[in-house]
Structures are given as C-alpha cells and as structure tokens.
Design a protein around this motif. Structure first.
Motif, PDB file in Angstrom:
ATOM      1  N   LEU A   1       5.371  14.085   4.479  1.00 26.97           N
ATOM      2  CA  LEU A   1       6.683  13.447   4.467  1.00 26.97           C
ATOM      3  C   LEU A   1       7.785  14.316   3.874  1.00 26.97           C
ATOM      4  CD1 LEU A   1       5.608   9.861   3.304  1.00 26.97           C
ATOM      5  CD2 LEU A   1       5.773  10.765   5.632  1.00 26.97           C
ATOM      6  N   HIS A   2       7.473  15.518   3.454  1.00 23.04           N
ATOM      7  CA  HIS A   2       8.485  16.348   2.797  1.00 23.04           C
ATOM      8  C   HIS A   2       9.658  16.621   3.733  1.00 23.04           C
ATOM      9  CE1 HIS A   2       6.802  17.152  -1.145  1.00 23.04           C
ATOM     10  NE2 HIS A   2       5.615  17.143  -0.574  1.00 23.04           N
ATOM     11  N   ALA A   3      10.861  16.437   3.192  1.00 21.60           N
ATOM     12  CA  ALA A   3      12.076  16.572   3.990  1.00 21.60           C
ATOM     13  C   ALA A   3      13.248  16.885   3.072  1.00 21.60           C
ATOM     14  CB  ALA A   3      12.343  15.286   4.769  1.00 21.60           C
ATOM     15  N   ASP A   4      14.330  17.368   3.678  1.00 24.22           N
ATOM     16  CA  ASP A   4      15.552  17.661   2.930  1.00 24.22           C
ATOM     17  C   ASP A   4      16.468  16.453   2.837  1.00 24.22           C
ATOM     18  OD1 ASP A   4      15.196  20.655   2.608  1.00 24.22           O
ATOM     19  OD2 ASP A   4      15.055  20.464   4.788  1.00 24.22           O
ATOM     20  N   ALA A   5      16.307  15.516   3.758  1.00 20.81           N
ATOM     21  CA  ALA A   5      17.128  14.305   3.774  1.00 20.81           C
ATOM     22  C   ALA A   5      16.319  13.176   4.389  1.00 20.81           C
ATOM     23  CB  ALA A   5      18.415  14.527   4.566  1.00 20.81           C
ATOM     24  N   VAL A   6      16.657  11.952   4.004  1.00 18.46           N
ATOM     25  CA  VAL A   6      15.973  10.761   4.511  1.00 18.46           C
ATOM     26  C   VAL A   6      17.028   9.783   5.009  1.00 18.46           C
ATOM     27  CG1 VAL A   6      14.384   8.871   3.984  1.00 18.46           C
ATOM     28  CG2 VAL A   6      14.135  11.077   2.802  1.00 18.46           C
ATOM     29  N   ILE A   7      16.816   9.243   6.203  1.00 22.62           N
ATOM     30  CA  ILE A   7      17.703   8.208   6.741  1.00 22.62           C
ATOM     31  C   ILE A   7      16.886   6.933   6.922  1.00 22.62           C
ATOM     32  CG2 ILE A   7      19.132   7.476   8.686  1.00 22.62           C
ATOM     33  CD1 ILE A   7      19.864  10.395   9.145  1.00 22.62           C
TER      34      ILE A   7
ATOM     35  N   ALA B   1      11.871   3.613  -3.148  1.00 22.92           N
ATOM     36  CA  ALA B   1      11.648   4.157  -4.490  1.00 22.92           C
ATOM     37  C   ALA B   1      10.505   5.162  -4.491  1.00 22.92           C
ATOM     38  CB  ALA B   1      11.369   3.027  -5.476  1.00 22.92           C
ATOM     39  N   ASP B   2       9.469   4.902  -3.686  1.00 26.81           N
ATOM     40  CA  ASP B   2       8.354   5.847  -3.598  1.00 26.81           C
ATOM     41  C   ASP B   2       8.804   7.156  -2.954  1.00 26.81           C
ATOM     42  OD1 ASP B   2       5.704   4.297  -4.362  1.00 26.81           O
ATOM     43  OD2 ASP B   2       6.925   2.915  -3.205  1.00 26.81           O
ATOM     44  N   LEU B   3       9.644   7.060  -1.928  1.00 24.21           N
ATOM     45  CA  LEU B   3      10.161   8.272  -1.294  1.00 24.21           C
ATOM     46  C   LEU B   3      11.072   9.044  -2.248  1.00 24.21           C
ATOM     47  CD1 LEU B   3      10.972   6.969   2.306  1.00 24.21           C
ATOM     48  CD2 LEU B   3       9.124   8.519   1.641  1.00 24.21           C
ATOM     49  N   GLN B   4      11.848   8.316  -3.039  1.00 21.97           N
ATOM     50  CA  GLN B   4      12.729   8.970  -4.005  1.00 21.97           C
ATOM     51  C   GLN B   4      11.913   9.731  -5.047  1.00 21.97           C
ATOM     52  OE1 GLN B   4      15.151   6.384  -6.548  1.00 21.97           O
ATOM     53  NE2 GLN B   4      16.912   7.711  -6.167  1.00 21.97           N
ATOM     54  N   ALA B   5      10.798   9.149  -5.476  1.00 22.21           N
ATOM     55  CA  ALA B   5       9.935   9.831  -6.446  1.00 22.21           C
ATOM     56  C   ALA B   5       9.241  11.033  -5.817  1.00 22.21           C
ATOM     57  CB  ALA B   5       8.902   8.854  -6.994  1.00 22.21           C
ATOM     58  N   LEU B   6       8.848  10.903  -4.546  1.00 23.11           N
ATOM     59  CA  LEU B   6       8.170  11.994  -3.853  1.00 23.11           C
ATOM     60  C   LEU B   6       9.122  13.140  -3.545  1.00 23.11           C
ATOM     61  CD1 LEU B   6       5.588  13.012  -2.287  1.00 23.11           C
ATOM     62  CD2 LEU B   6       6.599  11.917  -0.260  1.00 23.11           C
ATOM     63  N   LEU B   7      10.375  12.795  -3.191  1.00 22.74           N
ATOM     64  CA  LEU B   7      11.351  13.791  -2.736  1.00 22.74           C
ATOM     65  C   LEU B   7      12.598  13.740  -3.618  1.00 22.74           C
ATOM     66  CD1 LEU B   7      11.101  12.871   1.069  1.00 22.74           C
ATOM     67  CD2 LEU B   7       9.841  14.680  -0.121  1.00 22.74           C
ATOM     68  N   PRO B   8      12.489  14.133  -4.883  1.00 23.93           N
ATOM     69  CA  PRO B   8      13.624  13.974  -5.806  1.00 23.93           C
ATOM     70  C   PRO B   8      14.861  14.770  -5.410  1.00 23.93           C
ATOM     71  CG  PRO B   8      11.900  15.336  -6.784  1.00 23.93           C
ATOM     72  CD  PRO B   8      11.317  14.741  -5.538  1.00 23.93           C
ATOM     73  N   ALA B   9      14.690  15.855  -4.651  1.00 24.86           N
ATOM     74  CA  ALA B   9      15.841  16.673  -4.261  1.00 24.86           C
ATOM     75  C   ALA B   9      16.460  16.218  -2.944  1.00 24.86           C
ATOM     76  CB  ALA B   9      15.426  18.138  -4.151  1.00 24.86           C
ATOM     77  N   ALA B  10      15.795  15.316  -2.236  1.00 29.40           N
ATOM     78  CA  ALA B  10      16.289  14.884  -0.923  1.00 29.40           C
ATOM     79  C   ALA B  10      17.356  13.807  -1.078  1.00 29.40           C
ATOM     80  CB  ALA B  10      15.139  14.359  -0.076  1.00 29.40           C
TER      81      ALA B  10
ATOM     82  N   HIS C   1       0.815  -1.215   0.000  1.00 30.12           N
ATOM     83  CA  HIS C   1       0.000   0.000   0.000  1.00 30.12           C
ATOM     84  C   HIS C   1       0.850   1.268   0.000  1.00 30.12           C
ATOM     85  CE1 HIS C   1      -2.720  -3.114   1.697  1.00 30.12           C
ATOM     86  NE2 HIS C   1      -3.625  -2.487   0.986  1.00 30.12           N
ATOM     87  N   ALA C   2       2.135   1.140  -0.327  1.00 30.70           N
ATOM     88  CA  ALA C   2       3.037   2.292  -0.257  1.00 30.70           C
ATOM     89  C   ALA C   2       2.551   3.452  -1.116  1.00 30.70           C
ATOM     90  CB  ALA C   2       4.446   1.878  -0.671  1.00 30.70           C
ATOM     91  N   SER C   3       2.155   3.155  -2.347  1.00 31.23           N
ATOM     92  CA  SER C   3       1.730   4.236  -3.240  1.00 31.23           C
ATOM     93  C   SER C   3       0.479   4.927  -2.711  1.00 31.23           C
ATOM     94  CB  SER C   3       1.482   3.697  -4.650  1.00 31.23           C
ATOM     95  OG  SER C   3       0.484   2.689  -4.639  1.00 31.23           O
ATOM     96  N   MET C   4      -0.404   4.169  -2.056  1.00 34.70           N
ATOM     97  CA  MET C   4      -1.613   4.766  -1.490  1.00 34.70           C
ATOM     98  C   MET C   4      -1.271   5.652  -0.295  1.00 34.70           C
ATOM     99  SD  MET C   4      -4.195   1.486  -1.727  1.00 34.70           S
ATOM    100  CE  MET C   4      -5.580   2.400  -1.060  1.00 34.70           C
ATOM    101  N   PHE C   5      -0.311   5.206   0.524  1.00 33.14           N
ATOM    102  CA  PHE C   5       0.144   6.040   1.640  1.00 33.14           C
ATOM    103  C   PHE C   5       0.739   7.348   1.123  1.00 33.14           C
ATOM    104  CE2 PHE C   5       0.076   2.333   4.566  1.00 33.14           C
ATOM    105  CZ  PHE C   5      -0.449   2.956   5.685  1.00 33.14           C
TER     106      PHE C   5
ATOM    107  N   ALA D   1       8.486  -3.848  -6.617  1.00 33.79           N
ATOM    108  CA  ALA D   1       9.208  -2.769  -5.941  1.00 33.79           C
ATOM    109  C   ALA D   1      10.431  -2.432  -6.776  1.00 33.79           C
ATOM    110  CB  ALA D   1       9.619  -3.181  -4.531  1.00 33.79           C
ATOM    111  N   GLU D   2      10.635  -1.153  -7.016  1.00 34.03           N
ATOM    112  CA  GLU D   2      11.745  -0.723  -7.854  1.00 34.03           C
ATOM    113  C   GLU D   2      13.078  -0.826  -7.108  1.00 34.03           C
ATOM    114  OE1 GLU D   2      11.491  -0.087 -10.942  1.00 34.03           O
ATOM    115  OE2 GLU D   2       9.344   0.291 -11.228  1.00 34.03           O
ATOM    116  N   ALA D   3      14.142  -1.027  -7.868  1.00 30.58           N
ATOM    117  CA  ALA D   3      15.491  -1.003  -7.306  1.00 30.58           C
ATOM    118  C   ALA D   3      15.884   0.439  -6.991  1.00 30.58           C
ATOM    119  CB  ALA D   3      16.472  -1.627  -8.288  1.00 30.58           C
ATOM    120  N   PHE D   4      16.995   0.590  -6.286  1.00 32.42           N
ATOM    121  CA  PHE D   4      17.432   1.922  -5.849  1.00 32.42           C
ATOM    122  C   PHE D   4      18.943   2.014  -5.944  1.00 32.42           C
ATOM    123  CE2 PHE D   4      19.236   4.426  -2.330  1.00 32.42           C
ATOM    124  CZ  PHE D   4      18.692   5.674  -2.597  1.00 32.42           C
TER     125      PHE D   4
END
Length: 448
Positions: free
Chosen positions: A170-176, A393-402, A158-162, A353-356
């Motif tokens: 979830l917007h952020a400058d960096a993700v850990i 991969a979903d976070l990468q698409a959502l936050l391309p600059a992070a 359900h990642a895409s639905m979330f 699920a996409e590779a990263f």
C-alpha cells in the motif's frame, strides 16, 4: 488539456454503477456471503478491463479486499493510492423504502438504491478518473494503486490485520479516499476531519429468571427499567454528552441554523436539536452517543413478568484529538458507575476507530480543490464529517509522509444508510473530473 467525460464514457460508468448496486453486498451477512464475493469479483473485473493488475487480499474471517495497480511508463513517477469500499448497509425496514433497494431506478437525475452513493459511486469515481486519463493521455501520469475493501460498514474490524499482512503493497505518496460527502448538490467540498467511533454492548441483569410482576413488582427492579436509567445518564438535559473526560470542541468555520439541521434530518414538526455550541461543531467536533438497538421482550411477546435481562448496543462518535481506546474506557466506566440498585452490569467492548484531521495545506489537496473548482465552476468548501472511515487512521499510521485527501460524491439528499438512498449523477460526473485532475497534477508535484 481540459478533462471532460464523453457521453459514451458517462453512460458506460452509470451502467456500471447500476450493475454494482444490483448486487446486495451487505457485509453484515458475513464474509462467506455469495453477494459479497460476487461484488468483489465484479469490482476486480472492472479494474482489470482498464489494464490493472488485480489481486484479492485475504485474511481469515474477513471479506476479500480488491487490490491492484496501474504502472506508469515513468518508473520514477509518484504513486497515488485510491480507496473506497464495495460493502453496503442492510436495508432496514423495507416498508420505509419507496423503491426496491437493489433494483436501481433513475429518477430526476438521481440513481436510487442501496449503495448507490455509499460507496459504489466512490468505486465508479476511481474507475472513471482512470478511464478519463487513459482516454485523454493514453497513459497514466503516475503509478496508481487502489484498495476497495468489503467491511467498512462493519467498522473495518480487520483493518489492522490487513495492514500488518499487506502494508508493503500500500505504500504511496498520496492517498485519495472517495467515501465522504459534499456540502450540497452544486457545492463541492473537501473533508477536513472525521470523527472516530467506539461501540459496546451493555447488558443488565436483575434476576436469574423472570418472576410475576404482580407478586414482585414495586419491590424488585426489572432489567429494562434499570437499563433505561443507565442510558438516561449518558446525556445532560439539553442532550449534551455527559460522559466525563472526553475531548470536545465547540467552534467551526461554517455553520447552519438549528431549523436547517432539523429539516435536513427529516425531523417531525416540533423536533428540537440537542447539544450546545455551533450546530455543525456538534456533529464534527464533539462526541455523540447513539443507542443503536435494545434487546428486550417485544410488545407482541410481552407477559406479566419482571424482565430479568436487557441489553443495548451503544455507539459513540469521538472528535479529532480523542484517543479511541481512552474514550471506550471512559464510556464503560460511566455505564458501570451509573448502574442503580445493585443490578449486575456487563460491558462488552466492540469496535474502535480513531478520528482523523486532514492536512489541508498540501499540494494534492490544492490540486483536488482546483479540479473541483473547474468541474463545478465554484470554489469548494472545507467541511468536517461526523461519520467515520476506520481504515483512514491505519493508513495515516502506515504512511505518515503521505498526504491524505478525503472527498466523496454524496450530499445530504443522498440519505446514505437510510431508506431511498440515492446518488446525483451530475455530481458523480463532476467528481470523476475533479479526481482525474488531482491524479494528473500529482506527476507535477515534488513528493520527496
């Protein structure tokens, strides 16, 4: 200012890990599982105890994701998003465990139990890093958000639905991401890449119902025979994946010997590796197909009938650069084309699920590596990971600059997903220090 865990804080965090492991939060049991919801609420309480505002992110037919935020006193400070997951794999064959899976036991510096490493130590890493910064500085140097999901072990279906419903939060400058692995005990690592994954259910039917094997055997094929023939075409004689059109790479910066790989995996005495090229490139940069399960009559229920239907769950890991939907199409086409003797074949697509591939030249990665070098007193390696973290991969698409940094607390001895899973507690303490260092450094980095 040096960042060090006090004995009191360390003991408290290990106690929290023990209590989380005691909750059998197996996502396969469904989103309404009492244990799933108990664990989500316990995780939420732990973050609240440190001063976070917390809420449950909910969508139909999915376990809740725990989301929250610590606000920095500096409104202009950058934001880091922390990720881990509270769900765990099923136990499997309980006879393979030497300890009770949900009664955590500490032995020789390791805590044993399902989820002790994957990924409840990831949760404790985030809690510990925040607590350490608050203790040392009485405030956080940047805004800190966190999302702890409850269906990662199912492939985050359900990642895409979330993301669609709650992406603005979830917007952020960096993700850990704390859900990967180190090279070994004493040798930390940052993850350079993740393989993606696709899976499907392959069903083969030959007859409308079983018939006597004496009357028809030798002239009429059985479904299990046909299924076996199809499965055998998925690999070449040396074990290399034989599905045409898939992306594959063969080189890497680090490697181990074939005998080391067999030993790490716990192989039987004469077991050989499969595939071609560098050993680690086979699990980091090449596709891999596994047969996860087969549905057919059990030996105890076997009778002299030609089996009319049989099914297999097939999983394929895919390297960076391979589109997951294309990979699933290629796999499905191969399975249908390989069907012998005119048998009826059905392929039901499963999760994808996409590779990263990580940007290892960013400032947050460098800060994390500096923190690792301090905590372990040795330079970290940069390694790929053969597994998948679907939400990345979903976070990468959502936050391309992070900038996304992936690390973990486990290592090969942790045996994640297997019996007697465990976590080295010394490694956990060091990972907490390294993450705290990275978060502190974020406030000094220009993220614009």
């Amino acid at each position: 200012m040096a960042l060090e865990l006090t004995t009191e804080n360390s003991d408290s965090l290990i106690r929290t890990l023990r209590e989380l492991v005691q909750i059998p939060s197996i996502s396969l049991e469904g989103p309404d599982s009492a244990s799933i919801n108990e664990c989500a609420n316990r995780v939420a309480d732990e973050f609240r105890s440190l001063g976070a505002s917390v809420e449950m992110l909910e969508i139909p037919d999915a376990p809740p994701a725990v989301f929250g935020e610590f606000k920095s006193s500096n409104s202009d400070a950058p934001t880091v998003l922390l990720y881990s997951h509270y769900d765990v794999q099923p136990v499997g064959n309980i006879e393979d465990w030497s300890r009770e899976p949900f009664e955590p036991v500490e032995d020789d510096g390791r805590l044993f139990g399902r989820g002790a490493s994957d990924d409840k130590s990831g949760i404790v890493t985030h809690l510990g890093a925040i607590q350490l910064l608050l203790d040392k500085q009485q405030k956080l140097p940047c805004h800190v958000k966190f999302i702890i999901e409850g269906e990662e072990e199912l492939g985050s279906p359900h990642a895409s639905m979330f993301i669609e419903k709650y992406g603005d939060k979830l917007h952020a400058d960096a993700v850990i991401i704390a859900d990967s692995s180190h090279w070994s005990v004493g040798q930390p690592a940052v993850t350079s890449s993740l393989r993606g994954v696709v899976d499907c259910l392959l069903s083969v039917r030959t007859l409308s119902a079983g018939v006597h094997s004496g009357e028809y055997g030798g002239a009429v094929p059985d479904a299990l025979m046909a299924l076996s023939r199809i499965i055998s075409t998925l690999h070449d004689d040396d074990g290399t994946v034989a599905v045409s059109g898939l992306v594959t790479k063969t080189e890497g910066d680090v490697d181990i010997s074939e005998s080391e790989m067999i030993t790490k995996a716990g192989g039987v005495s004469d077991l050989q590796t499969i595939g071609r090229g560098q050993v680690l490139s086979r699990i980091w940069a090449q596709p891999a197909i596994s047969i996860l399960a087969i549905d057919a009559p059990s030996i105890n229920e076997a009778v002299n009938l030609i089996v009319p239907e049989a099914s297999a769950k097939i999983s394929m890991r895919i390297p960076p650069g391979q589109d997951a939907d294309v990979a699933l199409q290629l796999l499905s086409k191969h399975l249908v084309t390989a069907a012998p003797w005119g048998v009826e074949v059905t392929v039901i697509p499963g999760t994808t699920a996409e590779a990263f591939s990580a940007n290892l030249n960013g400032p947050i990665t460098r800060a994390f590596e500096e923190g690792m070098a301090y905590a372990w007193d040795t330079a970290p390696k940069r390694i790929g990971l053969g597994g998948s973290i679907p939400l990345v991969a979903d976070l990468q698409a959502l936050l391309p600059a992070a900038e996304i940094v992936i690390t973990g607390v486990g290592e090969p001895i942790s045996r994640i997903h297997g019996p007697d899973e465990s976590q080295d507690l010394g490694e956990l303490r060091k990972n907490i220090i390294a993450e705290a260092h990275a978060i502190r450094s974020l406030s000094e980095i220009n993220t614009e």
